[in-house]
Enzyme design. Structure first.
Site, PDB file in Angstrom:
ATOM      1  N   GLY A  14       0.815  -1.220   0.000  1.00 47.50           N
ATOM      2  CA  GLY A  14       0.000   0.000   0.000  1.00 47.50           C
ATOM      3  C   GLY A  14       0.842   1.261   0.000  1.00 47.50           C
ATOM      4  O   GLY A  14       2.077   1.219   0.104  1.00 47.50           O
ATOM      5  N   ARG A 101      -7.200   3.290  18.401  1.00 44.59           N
ATOM      6  CA  ARG A 101      -6.643   4.552  18.914  1.00 44.59           C
ATOM      7  C   ARG A 101      -7.283   5.042  20.203  1.00 44.59           C
ATOM      8  O   ARG A 101      -6.619   5.665  21.018  1.00 44.59           O
ATOM      9  CB  ARG A 101      -6.753   5.654  17.846  1.00 44.59           C
ATOM     10  N   CYS A 130      -3.269  11.095  10.508  1.00 39.85           N
ATOM     11  CA  CYS A 130      -2.206  11.873   9.860  1.00 39.85           C
ATOM     12  C   CYS A 130      -2.369  13.385  10.053  1.00 39.85           C
ATOM     13  O   CYS A 130      -1.407  14.088  10.391  1.00 39.85           O
ATOM     14  CB  CYS A 130      -2.147  11.523   8.369  1.00 39.85           C
ATOM     15  N   GLY A 161      -3.437  10.291   1.050  1.00 42.56           N
ATOM     16  CA  GLY A 161      -3.974   9.981   2.370  1.00 42.56           C
ATOM     17  C   GLY A 161      -5.063   8.933   2.306  1.00 42.56           C
ATOM     18  O   GLY A 161      -5.369   8.275   3.285  1.00 42.56           O
ATOM     19  N   HIS A 251      -0.242  16.851   3.582  1.00 43.24           N
ATOM     20  CA  HIS A 251      -1.429  17.550   4.089  1.00 43.24           C
ATOM     21  C   HIS A 251      -0.993  18.927   4.598  1.00 43.24           C
ATOM     22  O   HIS A 251       0.076  19.065   5.220  1.00 43.24           O
ATOM     23  CB  HIS A 251      -2.038  16.795   5.265  1.00 43.24           C
TER      24      HIS A 251
HETATM   25  P1  NAP Z   1      -3.670   1.382   0.382  1.00 44.50           P
HETATM   26  O1  NAP Z   1      -2.682   2.087  -0.450  1.00 44.50           O
HETATM   27  O2  NAP Z   1      -5.040   1.172  -0.170  1.00 44.50           O
HETATM   28  O3  NAP Z   1      -3.050  -0.044   0.784  1.00 44.50           O
HETATM   29  C1  NAP Z   1      -3.793  -1.017   1.449  1.00 44.50           C
HETATM   30  C2  NAP Z   1      -2.900  -2.187   1.818  1.00 44.50           C
HETATM   31  O4  NAP Z   1      -3.685  -3.138   2.553  1.00 44.50           O
HETATM   32  C3  NAP Z   1      -2.323  -2.936   0.613  1.00 44.50           C
HETATM   33  O5  NAP Z   1      -1.039  -3.403   0.928  1.00 44.50           O
HETATM   34  C4  NAP Z   1      -3.290  -4.105   0.479  1.00 44.50           C
HETATM   35  O6  NAP Z   1      -2.710  -5.225  -0.134  1.00 44.50           O
HETATM   36  C5  NAP Z   1      -3.543  -4.409   1.931  1.00 44.50           C
HETATM   37  N1  NAP Z   1      -4.763  -5.205   2.077  1.00 44.50           N
HETATM   38  C6  NAP Z   1      -5.997  -4.903   1.616  1.00 44.50           C
HETATM   39  N2  NAP Z   1      -6.846  -5.925   1.894  1.00 44.50           N
HETATM   40  C7  NAP Z   1      -6.104  -6.873   2.531  1.00 44.50           C
HETATM   41  C8  NAP Z   1      -6.406  -8.161   3.048  1.00 44.50           C
HETATM   42  N3  NAP Z   1      -7.631  -8.690   2.989  1.00 44.50           N
HETATM   43  N4  NAP Z   1      -5.397  -8.862   3.630  1.00 44.50           N
HETATM   44  C9  NAP Z   1      -4.160  -8.346   3.699  1.00 44.50           C
HETATM   45  N5  NAP Z   1      -3.807  -7.142   3.221  1.00 44.50           N
HETATM   46  C10 NAP Z   1      -4.783  -6.400   2.637  1.00 44.50           C
HETATM   47  O7  NAP Z   1      -3.905   2.114   1.783  1.00 44.50           O
HETATM   48  P2  NAP Z   1      -2.884   3.047   2.625  1.00 44.50           P
HETATM   49  O8  NAP Z   1      -3.115   4.459   2.280  1.00 44.50           O
HETATM   50  O9  NAP Z   1      -1.504   2.478   2.530  1.00 44.50           O
HETATM   51  O10 NAP Z   1      -3.488   2.895   4.115  1.00 44.50           O
HETATM   52  C11 NAP Z   1      -3.305   1.743   4.868  1.00 44.50           C
HETATM   53  C12 NAP Z   1      -3.727   2.016   6.320  1.00 44.50           C
HETATM   54  O11 NAP Z   1      -2.968   3.100   6.849  1.00 44.50           O
HETATM   55  C13 NAP Z   1      -5.191   2.419   6.516  1.00 44.50           C
HETATM   56  O12 NAP Z   1      -5.628   1.882   7.757  1.00 44.50           O
HETATM   57  C14 NAP Z   1      -5.144   3.914   6.597  1.00 44.50           C
HETATM   58  O13 NAP Z   1      -6.230   4.458   7.309  1.00 44.50           O
HETATM   59  C15 NAP Z   1      -3.848   4.090   7.358  1.00 44.50           C
HETATM   60  N6  NAP Z   1      -3.221   5.407   7.155  1.00 44.50           N
HETATM   61  C16 NAP Z   1      -2.972   5.858   5.899  1.00 44.50           C
HETATM   62  C17 NAP Z   1      -2.363   7.086   5.742  1.00 44.50           C
HETATM   63  C18 NAP Z   1      -2.054   7.624   4.367  1.00 44.50           C
HETATM   64  O14 NAP Z   1      -1.531   8.756   4.298  1.00 44.50           O
HETATM   65  N7  NAP Z   1      -2.306   6.909   3.286  1.00 44.50           N
HETATM   66  C19 NAP Z   1      -2.011   7.848   6.840  1.00 44.50           C
HETATM   67  C20 NAP Z   1      -2.272   7.355   8.117  1.00 44.50           C
HETATM   68  C21 NAP Z   1      -2.872   6.128   8.249  1.00 44.50           C
HETATM   69  P3  NAP Z   1      -2.965  -5.545  -1.706  1.00 44.50           P
HETATM   70  O15 NAP Z   1      -2.030  -4.650  -2.467  1.00 44.50           O
HETATM   71  O16 NAP Z   1      -2.594  -6.992  -1.819  1.00 44.50           O
HETATM   72  O17 NAP Z   1      -4.398  -5.256  -1.980  1.00 44.50           O
END
Ligand code: NAP
Length: 341
Positions: A14, A101, A130, A161, A251
């Site tokens: 991700g 959290r 974030c 995000g 952000h």
């Molecule tokens: P993302 O780009 O959509 O990535 C999601 C990840 O989760 C991918 O590695 C995906 O794997 C994996 N995943 C999805 N379904 C799964 C399953 N059934 N089993 C195992 N792995 C699975 O999302 P992201 O932005 O990185 O965010 C991930 C988390 O971090 C979320 O909880 C989000 O709220 C939190 N977060 C994100 C940010 C940000 O800036 N993006 C900031 C703070 C917190 P595949 O590639 O195999 O689908």
């Protein structure tokens, strides 16, 4: 724990997971063994770590045997279902989702602010929202100096995000507009958005996360709820409007804060200049202020546009920017892991 750690990254493919690998590598975290976990869709694919290929495995309840530290970044449902398995197997979980959290047994940590809370963990440590983490990087040093009572804030949040699919949505819509050679006043595209409820390219959407009965969104209330827990300040109040904008990364948050004590601008500047993980970029006459494009990819957050607020008593207004994939997620998580070793 021995000196070298067996680290698992859940959600390695991700937007945040990729940055976690980069942070572990760049900060020379003592990784002895690395397990990369994602969905069945990614199982068998490879990612590079320190020049070596590491094969991604499908996340299962049995994925955590021998793991010391599990960095979770795959959404709240995955954290809810799998973090207990990791803890049971003996790992300490650092969780990026919002799921744990507000659990009183789970520390919620920004290491520059409340690193000492890490030692109270019972297997899970939560990484903050974030927008909240970035805001607190500037607000907390000011709180220490002047005692914050409440803030009014608006965020300008990047599409990364939301994750990898949202990055693709903004790129696709921007390409569509350019490819069709549209005029500036014909920016509304015919294609349907998938990730956001409205077109994100050339737009500003005042809707991040789901709405509550109060009219605020869940994302907006995280500033108050998580801010209270991280700053150990149960009376802190925050009225926030979160807005998604067509920026890929970083952000920005506009904050007007009201304090207990009168605010001295020079003292505020001094306090912020000394704050860890924060740069002061504040020379408006020379067009110097923090910009999302400049802060993207940088570990430090930045604050600028400092001014005595004209409508609040003891008020200060400022603009803080941070790379939410780094300080808002991956970097903060790796810093928490560093507190454990
Ligand atoms: P993302 O780009 O959509 O990535 C999601 C990840 O989760 C991918 O590695 C995906 O794997 C994996 N995943 C999805 N379904 C799964 C399953 N059934 N089993 C195992 N792995 C699975 O999302 P992201 O932005 O990185 O965010 C991930 C988390 O971090 C979320 O909880 C989000 O709220 C939190 N977060 C994100 C940010 C940000 O800036 N993006 C900031 C703070 C917190 P595949 O590639 O195999 O689908």
């Amino acid at each position: 724990m021995s000196n070298l750690k067996h680290v698992a990254v859940v959600g390695a493919t991700g937007a945040v997971g990729v940055e976690m690998l980069r942070c572990l590598e760049q900060r020379n975290f003592p990784v002895g063994q690395l397990t990369l976990l994602a969905s069945a869709r990614s199982a068998g694919k490879k990612m590079k770590f320190k020049g070596e290929d590491v094969t991604i495995k499908e996340l299962t309840p049995d994925s955590f045997a021998g793991v010391d530290i599990a960095l979770f970044s795959a959404g709240g449902g995955i954290s809810r279902d799998f973090a207990p398995h990791a803890v049971k197997a003996g790992a300490v979980v650092v969780d990026n989702s919002s799921f744990f959290r507000q659990d009183p047994t789970v520390p919620l940590v920004v290491p520059e602010i409340n690193a000492a809370d890490v030692k109270n963990h019972q297997g899970i440590i939560a990484n903050p929202n974030c927008t909240t983490a970035i805001s607190l990087m500037a607000l907390y040093p000011l709180h220490q100096a002047f005692g914050v009572k409440r803030i009014f804030a608006s965020s300008y949040q990047a599409v990364s995000g939301t994750g990898a699919q949202a990055i693709e949505e903004l790129a696709k819509q921007s390409r569509e507009w350019a490819a069709e050679n549209r005029a500036w006043d014909a920016a509304k595209l015919s294609s349907k958005p998938h990730v956001y409820p409205h077109q994100i390219a050339f737009n500003a959407i005042p809707h991040v996360d789901s709405f509550l009965d109060t009219g605020y969104t869940k994302e907006e209330m995280k500033m108050e709820n998580e801010g209270r827990k991280i700053m150990h300040h149960p009376d802190f109040r925050a009225s926030v409007t979160c807005v998604r904008i067509p920026v890929f990364r970083s952000h920005s948050i506009s904050i007007s804060a009201e304090f207990e004590k009168p605010v001295d601008l020079a003292k505020a500047r001094e306090v912020l200049a000394q704050a860890p993980g924060l740069d002061v970029l504040d020379d408006p006459a020379n067009k110097v202020y923090p910009l999302a494009l400049d802060i993207a990819g940088r570990d430090n957050c930045a604050v600028g546009r400092l001014r005595i607020d004209c409508a609040l008593d003891n008020g200060l207004s400022f603009w803080v920017v941070g790379d939410q994939l780094l300080k808002g997620a991956a970097l903060n998580a790796v810093q928490i892991a560093e507190c454990l070793v």
